[in-house]
Scaffold this active site. Structure first.
Site, short mmCIF file in Angstrom:
data_model
loop_
_atom_site.label_atom_id
_atom_site.label_comp_id
_atom_site.label_asym_id
_atom_site.label_seq_id
_atom_site.Cartn_x
_atom_site.Cartn_y
_atom_site.Cartn_z
N HIS A 142 -3.41 7.32 2.00
CA HIS A 142 -3.78 5.99 1.52
C HIS A 142 -5.18 5.67 2.02
O HIS A 142 -5.48 5.86 3.21
CB HIS A 142 -2.77 4.96 2.04
N ASN A 194 -10.06 -0.02 -0.66
CA ASN A 194 -8.59 0.06 -0.56
C ASN A 194 -7.98 -0.50 -1.85
O ASN A 194 -8.07 -1.70 -2.10
CB ASN A 194 -8.14 -0.74 0.67
N CYS A 226 0.81 -1.22 0.00
CA CYS A 226 0.00 0.00 0.00
C CYS A 226 0.85 1.27 0.00
O CYS A 226 0.36 2.33 -0.40
CB CYS A 226 -0.96 0.01 1.19
#
Ligand code: ACO
Length: 321
Positions: free
Chosen positions: A248, A278, A113
């Site tokens: 993020h 996500n 990520c």
């Protein structure tokens, strides 16, 4: 001084939108549970003909167009992904071929990520040392391919997509645009909290994502607040100077908790997790492009980009747009 300046942004999403209600038909979950715990309402899921490289190429084309840069001018492509098209070659080289920009440098970065932050800081270093003058930095993922669709604790959290920026080395004034400071971190002790249970050198299979969500949540809030303070300190700024935070997009509660720790008003935080879920390395450039295109982020704004992911890895960059 020479700085790396973001001159264009772009993004791409798969065609198929999957709502929480759609997922509730597959696993034992509900729209209410997902929204309350994560803020996610829907995500986009790639079909067979949509890949990490095809989404990356579409996002890169959009970024080139907004920058007014021709693909032939790009001397460096860094693509962040944990879901490459193939174990090798690097997906960045496939994007290079699809865009028709040969001859430069192209490679992938793997920091899950945080991958886009790792790729951005790497491209910034290479541009400032003269390795290239124009770069594409891309985050692209098809996490749907590594999800265990029987595991309700993880499969509801992720989506597919891509985001890209054109980064150009420019001679700018002290108060001009560009990346002002970046910090990256990794701590390999926590692998078991977030990992994929397969790989070419272990099981010989692609494997599935495994996560201990509660522990990841705790580490994310602490690490992100720390790295944001470091980056602000390096640039001689404080949280009050920031116009926008583009975090993020893992979970709305992580975004709220991190903003609270730094006393940042919620209105300054760009949130797309409700629409995209996500998307790992794609989430920061996808959110950045969303906020640039809807007119929130403008030239001259001071923008903080930040992410934390598997490894653990985490990082942040402070950018004058
Ligand atoms: N639907 C319904 N119930 C569920 C679901 C679901 N999809 N998933 C779990 N549950 C149940 C659990 O089984 C558990 O039931 P039990 O109490 O009967 O055992 C209950 O809900 C609570 O589960 P927890 O895991 O304790 O729930 P929590 O409040 O911690 O929320 C979540 C889980 C959303 C994953 C949270 O921990 C989180 O956001 N963690 C951060 C992780 C993350 O975002 N990672 C992304 C990758 S890393 C990164 O990008 C930073």
């Amino acid at each position: 001084m020479i700085r790396s300046v973001i001159t264009g942004t772009g993004s791409a999403l798969p065609r198929t939108c999957v709502t929480n209600a759609d997922l509730a038909e597959r696993v034992d979950t509900s729209d209410e549970w997902i929204v309350e715990r994560t803020g996610i309402r829907q995500r986009y899921i790639a079909q067979e003909d949509e890949t990490t490289s095809s989404l990356a190429t579409e996002a890169a084309r959009a970024a080139l167009e907004t920058a007014g840069v021709d693909a032939s001018e790009i001397g460096l492509i860094i693509l962040a992904t944990a879901t490459p098209d193939h174990t090798f070659p690097a997906t960045a080289t496939q994007v290079q071929a699809a865009l028709g920009c040969g001859g430069g440098v192209a490679f992938d970065v793997q920091a899950v990520c945080s991958g886009f932050l790792y790729a951005l800081a790497t491209a910034d270093s290479l541009l400032r040392t003269g390795m290239a003058t124009k770069a594409l930095v891309i985050g692209s993922e098809t996490f749907s391919r590594i999800l265990d669709w029987e595991d309700r604790t993880t499969c509801v959290l992720f989506g597919d997509g891509a985001g890209a920026v054109v980064l150009e080395a420019q001679n700018v004034a002290e108060d001009g645009p560009g990346i002002l400071s970046s910090r990256l971190h990794a701590d390999g002790q926590h692998k078991d909290m977030l990992y994929v249970d397969g790989g070419p050198s272990t099981t010989g299979t692609v494997g599935h994502l495994r996560m201990r969500g509660r522990e990841v949540f705790r580490h994310a809030v602490v690490n992100l607040a720390e790295v944001l303070r470091e980056v602000l300190g390096d640039a001689g700024r404080d949280a009050g100077d920031i116009d926008w935070v583009v975090p993020h997009q893992a979970n709305a509660r992580i975004l709220d908790a991190t903003a609270r720790k730094l006393d940042l008003p919620a209105e300054k935080v760009v949130v797309t997790v409700d629409r995209h879920a996500n998307t790992s390395a794609a989430s920061v450039p996808l959110a950045l492009d969303t906020a640039v295109r809807d007119g929130r982020i403008k030239r001259g704004d001071l923008v903080m980009l930040e992410a934390m992911g598997g490894g653990f890895t985490w990082g942040a960059s402070l950018v004058r747009m």
